[in-house]
Scaffold this active site. Structure first.
Site, PDB file in Angstrom:
ATOM      1  N   GLY A 164       0.817  -1.215   0.000  1.00  0.00           N
ATOM      2  CA  GLY A 164       0.000   0.000   0.000  1.00  0.00           C
ATOM      3  C   GLY A 164       0.847   1.259   0.000  1.00  0.00           C
ATOM      4  CG  ASP A 165       0.297   3.971   2.238  1.00  0.00           C
ATOM      5  OD1 ASP A 165      -0.859   4.314   1.925  1.00  0.00           O
ATOM      6  OD2 ASP A 165       0.606   3.562   3.375  1.00  0.00           O
ATOM      7  CD  GLU A 166       1.563   0.113  -3.243  1.00  0.00           C
ATOM      8  OE1 GLU A 166       0.536   0.832  -3.156  1.00  0.00           O
ATOM      9  OE2 GLU A 166       1.604  -1.068  -2.848  1.00  0.00           O
ATOM     10  CE  LYS A 170      -3.252   1.805  -3.572  1.00  0.00           C
ATOM     11  NZ  LYS A 170      -2.118   1.756  -2.633  1.00  0.00           N
ATOM     12  N   GLY A 226      -5.909   5.580   1.984  1.00  0.00           N
ATOM     13  CA  GLY A 226      -5.637   7.010   2.068  1.00  0.00           C
ATOM     14  C   GLY A 226      -4.819   7.382   0.856  1.00  0.00           C
ATOM     15  CG  HIS A 227      -5.828   6.593  -2.499  1.00  0.00           C
ATOM     16  ND1 HIS A 227      -6.732   6.000  -3.340  1.00  0.00           N
ATOM     17  CD2 HIS A 227      -5.297   5.574  -1.766  1.00  0.00           C
ATOM     18  CE1 HIS A 227      -6.749   4.685  -3.122  1.00  0.00           C
ATOM     19  NE2 HIS A 227      -5.899   4.404  -2.169  1.00  0.00           N
ATOM     20  NE  ARG A 246     -24.868 -16.906   3.967  1.00  0.00           N
ATOM     21  CZ  ARG A 246     -24.926 -18.225   3.891  1.00  0.00           C
ATOM     22  NH1 ARG A 246     -25.540 -18.802   2.883  1.00  0.00           N
ATOM     23  NH2 ARG A 246     -24.392 -18.971   4.825  1.00  0.00           N
ATOM     24  CD  GLN A 271      -7.024  -1.377   1.195  1.00  0.00           C
ATOM     25  OE1 GLN A 271      -7.862  -1.951   0.510  1.00  0.00           O
ATOM     26  NE2 GLN A 271      -7.271  -0.215   1.758  1.00  0.00           N
ATOM     27  NE  ARG A 294      -1.015   2.567  11.731  1.00  0.00           N
ATOM     28  CZ  ARG A 294      -1.518   1.373  11.454  1.00  0.00           C
ATOM     29  NH1 ARG A 294      -1.287   0.344  12.241  1.00  0.00           N
ATOM     30  NH2 ARG A 294      -2.245   1.193  10.361  1.00  0.00           N
ATOM     31  N   PRO A 295       4.142   6.167  11.556  1.00  0.00           N
ATOM     32  CG  PRO A 295       5.988   6.187  12.999  1.00  0.00           C
ATOM     33  CD  PRO A 295       4.490   6.156  12.977  1.00  0.00           C
ATOM     34  CE  LYS A 323       6.907   8.865  -1.594  1.00  0.00           C
ATOM     35  NZ  LYS A 323       6.224   8.729  -0.308  1.00  0.00           N
TER      36      LYS A 323
HETATM   37  P1  GDP Z   1      -1.614   5.492  -2.199  1.00  0.00           P
HETATM   38  O1  GDP Z   1      -2.292   4.997  -0.976  1.00  0.00           O
HETATM   39  O2  GDP Z   1      -1.006   4.386  -3.006  1.00  0.00           O
HETATM   40  O3  GDP Z   1      -2.474   6.397  -3.035  1.00  0.00           O
HETATM   41  O4  GDP Z   1      -0.391   6.378  -1.701  1.00  0.00           O
HETATM   42  P2  GDP Z   1      -0.453   7.508  -0.563  1.00  0.00           P
HETATM   43  O5  GDP Z   1      -1.056   8.722  -1.152  1.00  0.00           O
HETATM   44  O6  GDP Z   1      -1.026   6.975   0.697  1.00  0.00           O
HETATM   45  O7  GDP Z   1       1.092   7.696  -0.259  1.00  0.00           O
HETATM   46  C1  GDP Z   1       1.983   8.092  -1.246  1.00  0.00           C
HETATM   47  C2  GDP Z   1       2.654   9.418  -0.785  1.00  0.00           C
HETATM   48  O8  GDP Z   1       3.747   9.696  -1.630  1.00  0.00           O
HETATM   49  C3  GDP Z   1       1.722  10.617  -0.915  1.00  0.00           C
HETATM   50  O9  GDP Z   1       2.031  11.515   0.115  1.00  0.00           O
HETATM   51  C4  GDP Z   1       2.082  11.215  -2.276  1.00  0.00           C
HETATM   52  O10 GDP Z   1       1.847  12.613  -2.338  1.00  0.00           O
HETATM   53  C5  GDP Z   1       3.552  10.920  -2.345  1.00  0.00           C
HETATM   54  N1  GDP Z   1       4.071  10.660  -3.690  1.00  0.00           N
HETATM   55  C6  GDP Z   1       3.471  10.038  -4.736  1.00  0.00           C
HETATM   56  N2  GDP Z   1       4.339   9.935  -5.785  1.00  0.00           N
HETATM   57  C7  GDP Z   1       5.490  10.500  -5.370  1.00  0.00           C
HETATM   58  C8  GDP Z   1       6.783  10.666  -5.992  1.00  0.00           C
HETATM   59  O11 GDP Z   1       7.039  10.262  -7.122  1.00  0.00           O
HETATM   60  N3  GDP Z   1       7.747  11.281  -5.242  1.00  0.00           N
HETATM   61  C9  GDP Z   1       7.519  11.721  -3.972  1.00  0.00           C
HETATM   62  N4  GDP Z   1       8.524  12.303  -3.314  1.00  0.00           N
HETATM   63  N5  GDP Z   1       6.315  11.569  -3.356  1.00  0.00           N
HETATM   64  C10 GDP Z   1       5.342  10.962  -4.046  1.00  0.00           C
HETATM   65  P1  IMO Z   2      -3.891   2.503   0.557  1.00  0.00           P
HETATM   66  O1  IMO Z   2      -5.050   2.345  -0.380  1.00  0.00           O
HETATM   67  C1  IMO Z   2      -1.303   0.889   3.638  1.00  0.00           C
HETATM   68  C2  IMO Z   2      -3.034  -2.107   6.316  1.00  0.00           C
HETATM   69  C3  IMO Z   2      -3.162  -1.707   7.771  1.00  0.00           C
HETATM   70  C4  IMO Z   2      -2.983  -3.062   8.426  1.00  0.00           C
HETATM   71  C5  IMO Z   2      -3.694  -4.004   7.460  1.00  0.00           C
HETATM   72  C6  IMO Z   2      -5.125  -4.357   7.866  1.00  0.00           C
HETATM   73  O2  IMO Z   2      -3.715   3.888   1.067  1.00  0.00           O
HETATM   74  O3  IMO Z   2      -2.656   1.928  -0.030  1.00  0.00           O
HETATM   75  P2  IMO Z   2      -7.405  -2.998   7.834  1.00  0.00           P
HETATM   76  O4  IMO Z   2      -7.797  -1.736   8.541  1.00  0.00           O
HETATM   77  O5  IMO Z   2      -7.503  -2.921   6.347  1.00  0.00           O
HETATM   78  O6  IMO Z   2      -8.092  -4.216   8.391  1.00  0.00           O
HETATM   79  O7  IMO Z   2      -5.836  -3.175   8.205  1.00  0.00           O
HETATM   80  O8  IMO Z   2      -3.712  -3.350   6.218  1.00  0.00           O
HETATM   81  N1  IMO Z   2      -3.659  -1.171   5.362  1.00  0.00           N
HETATM   82  C7  IMO Z   2      -2.975  -0.317   4.596  1.00  0.00           C
HETATM   83  N2  IMO Z   2      -1.659  -0.032   4.552  1.00  0.00           N
HETATM   84  N3  IMO Z   2      -2.135   1.484   2.775  1.00  0.00           N
HETATM   85  C8  IMO Z   2      -3.457   1.191   2.792  1.00  0.00           C
HETATM   86  O9  IMO Z   2      -4.313   1.665   1.860  1.00  0.00           O
HETATM   87  C9  IMO Z   2      -3.942   0.292   3.758  1.00  0.00           C
HETATM   88  N4  IMO Z   2      -5.165  -0.202   4.057  1.00  0.00           N
HETATM   89  C10 IMO Z   2      -4.978  -1.103   5.029  1.00  0.00           C
HETATM   90  O10 IMO Z   2      -2.149  -0.802   8.142  1.00  0.00           O
HETATM   91  O11 IMO Z   2      -1.619  -3.421   8.422  1.00  0.00           O
HETATM   92 MG    MG Z   3      -2.327   5.345   1.067  1.00  0.00          MG
END
Ligand code: GDP
Ligand code: IMO
Ligand code: MG
Length: 429
Positions: A12-14, A16, A40-41, A143, A223, A302-303, A330
Site C-alpha cells: 500500500g501507499d505506493e 496509487k 488514504g490517497h 450474509r 491497498q 503512523r510512521p 518516488k
Molecule cells: P496510495 O495509498 O497508493 O495512493 O499512496 P499515498 O497517497 O497513501 O502515499 C503516497 C505518498 O507519496 C503521498 O504523500 C504522495 O503525495 C507521495 N508521492 C506520490 N508519488 C510520489 C513521488 O514520485 N515522489 C515523492 N517524493 N512523493 C510521491
Molecule cells: P492505501 O489504499 C497501507 C493495512 C493496515 C494493516 C492491514 C489491515 O492507502 O494503499 P485494515 O484496517 O484494512 O483491516 O488493516 O492493512 N492497510 C494499509 N496499509 N495502505 C493502505 O491503503 C492500507 N489499508 C490497510 O495498516 O496493516
Molecule cells: Mg495510502
C-alpha cells in the site's frame, strides 16, 4: 483503446492516488472496487492537497466517480469526506458520484469490534486501521450485512438489525467492550439515510451503458497485492482481495473490462502495521528513506516502516495480479544515496529460495539476498522526461524491469501531479 486498472504491488501507499489522478485526464469514469476508508490517497495539484479515502481520485479531475459493490462504505466517513472536498471546491453530487446500492455498510459496531479484537490480540495484533473493515467484510460473507438498498426498506432493516446485534453484542460482550442497542444503530441509520440514498444506484447497469457508449473506465485499486486476503502476508493483510480481477466482481462488469493492469510500485518499500517485511531497514538508511519520502500513514499518521526494493515480491505481484506494466514512484527519494540495494532472492533456513513462502513463520524468517549498485548524485525530483534522468537512475529502472519481468511504463518523480514521465500510454495498449 482499453480500460485501465490500477493496483498496488507492495503493502500500500505506493502512490496509487497520484497516478490515478494523473491518468484520469484520459478517462471518463473512475471506479473504486474494493477496500473502504482504510485507504488514504494523497493528490497534490498545485497548492491544493487532496486526501481521499473513499472517494475515487478521478473526482478531482471532474470525472464521474463510482463506488462499486466490492467497497465497504462507512456512511459517516463518506459524508465527512464529501464535505471536506466540497470545501476545497470539488463538485460531488448524485450526477458525479454513483454508489452501488448493493454495497455493504460499515456501522459503528464494526469499528468497535475491530478495535476490541486488536486490543485482545496483544503482541499478535495486525495493526489494522481500526475502521471496521475486517468485521464489515465478515458480515458481508456471513450474509448479515446491511446494504445501502436496505435503507429504503424499514421492515427489512428491522429484522436485519436484530440478527446483526445478536452476533456483534455477543462478541463485544465477550471481549469486555461496550455493546450497542438497536435504537443506537437505528438513530445512526436514520441520520445518514437521506444524504446517502440519493447517490445509490445500479452501478453495474450504468457501467454497462458507459461501455456500450465507448467510455473509458479507470479502476482504482486500494491497498496492494501483499495485503490481499489470499495472496498477501496472511494474516497480516486487509480483508479484501486487492488483485485486478476484483475490479470486475467489485463493480459488476465483465472480466474483459479490466483492460491494462497498471501495477504501482515505490522505488523502495514501505509498510504500515504489523507483519513480515524482509527488506525492512532498521538503520539510518531506513530513517533517511522515511524522512525524505515523508513516510507517515495518510489514514492513521503512523510512521511507515521502510526498506529496499524487493524484486521478488513485485515479481509475484506481477504474476498473481496480472500486471501489464509498472508505474514506478518516488524515484526522487533515492537521489543522493551512495549505494542502492535490490532484493533478488531470499535465504530461508540456510537454503536459497526464489519465491516468498506462504506460512507466517517462514515469511518472518526469510533473509533478503541483495544486489547492490551505485546511486546517483544528480536530482531526479521533478523530472518530466526520460532525458532528464541521470544514467545511473536509468540503470536502476532497467534492472528493476529485468528482475520483475514487467516493463516500467510510467515514472513518478515528485508528489505533484505533472511530475510524471509517460513511457507507454496504458489506455492506448
Ligand atoms: P496510495 O495509498 O497508493 O495512493 O499512496 P499515498 O497517497 O497513501 O502515499 C503516497 C505518498 O507519496 C503521498 O504523500 C504522495 O503525495 C507521495 N508521492 C506520490 N508519488 C510520489 C513521488 O514520485 N515522489 C515523492 N517524493 N512523493 C510521491
Ligand atoms: P492505501 O489504499 C497501507 C493495512 C493496515 C494493516 C492491514 C489491515 O492507502 O494503499 P485494515 O484496517 O484494512 O483491516 O488493516 O492493512 N492497510 C494499509 N496499509 N495502505 C493502505 O491503503 C492500507 N489499508 C490497510 O495498516 O496493516
Ligand atoms: Mg495510502
Amino acid at each position: 483503446m482499453s480500460n485501465v486498472t490500477v493496483i498496488g504491488t507492495q503493502w500500500g501507499d505506493e502512490g496509487k492516488g497520484k497516478i490515478v489522478d494523473w491518468l484520469a485526464s484520459r478517462a471518463d469514469i473512475v471506479v473504486r472496487f474494493q477496500g473502504g476508508h482504510n485507504a488514504g490517497h494523497t493528490l497534490v495539484v498545485g497548492d491544493q492537497v487532496y486526501k481521499l479515502s473513499l472517494l475515487p481520485s478521478g473526482l478531482v479531475r471532474g470525472k464521474i466517480g463510482v463506488i462499486g459493490n466490492g467497497v465497504v462504505v462507512d456512511p459517516k466517513a463518506l459524508m465527512t469526506e464529501i464535505d471536506r472536498v466540497t470545501g476545497q471546491g470539488l463538485v460531488v453530487t448524485p450526477e458525479t458520484l454513483w454508489i452501488a446500492e448493493n454495497a455493504p455498510l460499515i456501522l459503528p459496531v464494526h469499528g468497535a469490534l475491530d478495535r476490541a479484537r486488536e486490543a485482545a490480540r496483544g503482541e499478535h495484533k495486525i495493526g489494522t486501521t481500526g475502521r471496521g473493515i475486517g468485521p464489515a467484510y465478515e458480515d458481508k460473507v456471513a450474509r448479515r450485512a446491511i446494504r445501502i438498498c436496505d435503507l429504503a426498506e424499514p421492515e427489512t432493516l428491522d429484522w436485519k438489525l436484530d440478527e446483526l446485534l445478536l452476533h456483534h453484542n455477543t462478541l463485544l460482550a465477550g471481549l469486555g467492550a461496550e455493546t450497542f442497542t438497536k435504537e443506537q444503530l437505528k438513530d445512526f441509520l436514520t441520520e445518514i439515510t437521506p444524504r446517502l440514498l440519493p447517490f445509490s444506484c445500479q452501478v453495474w447497469d450504468r457501467l454497462d451503458e458507459a461501455r456500450r457508449a465507448g467510455r473509458r473506465i479507470l479502476f482504482e485499486g486500494a491497498q496492494a497485492v501483499m495485503l490481499d486476503v489470499d495472496h498477501g502476508t496472511y494474516p497480516y493483510v486487509t480483508s479484501s482481495n486487492t488483485v485486478a480481477a476484483v475490479a470486475a466482481s467489485g463493480s459488476g462488469v465483465s472480466p474483459s473490462s479490466v483492460g491494462f493492469v497498471l501495477g504501482i510500485a515505490k522505488a523502495y518499500t514501505t509498510r504500515v502495521g504489523e507483519g513480515p517485511f524482509p527488506t525492512e531497514l532498521h538503520d539510518q538508511t531506513g530513517r533517511t528513506l522515511g524522512e525524505r519520502g515523508h513516510e507517515f500513514g495518510t489514514v492513521t499518521g503512523r510512521p511507515r516502516r521502510c526498506g529496499w526494493f524487493d524484486a521478488v515480491l513485485i515479481r509475484r505481484a506481477v504474476r498473481v495480479g496480472g500486471v501489464s506494466g509498472i508505474a514506478l514512484t518516488k524515484l526522487d527519494v533515492l537521489d543522493g544515496l551512495d549505494e542502492i540495494s535490490i532484493c533478488v532472492g531470499y535465504e530461508l533456513d540456510g537454503q536459497m529460495i526464489e519465491t516468498f513462502p506462504s506460512a507466517p513463520g517462514a515469511q518472518a524468517r526469510v533473509k533478503p539476498v541483495y544486489e547492490t549498485m551505485p546511486g546517483w548524485k544528480e536530482t531526479t525530483a521533478g523530472a518530466r522526461s526520460w532525458a532528464e534522468l541521470p544514467a545511473q537512475a536509468i540503470k536502476y529502472v532497467r534492472r528493476i524491469e529485468e528482475l520483475i519481468e514487467a516493463p516500467v511504463t510510467l515514472l513518478s518523480t515528485s508528489p505533484e501531479r505533472d511530475d510524471t514521465i509517460l513511457m507507454r500510454d496504458p489506455f492506448e495498449d
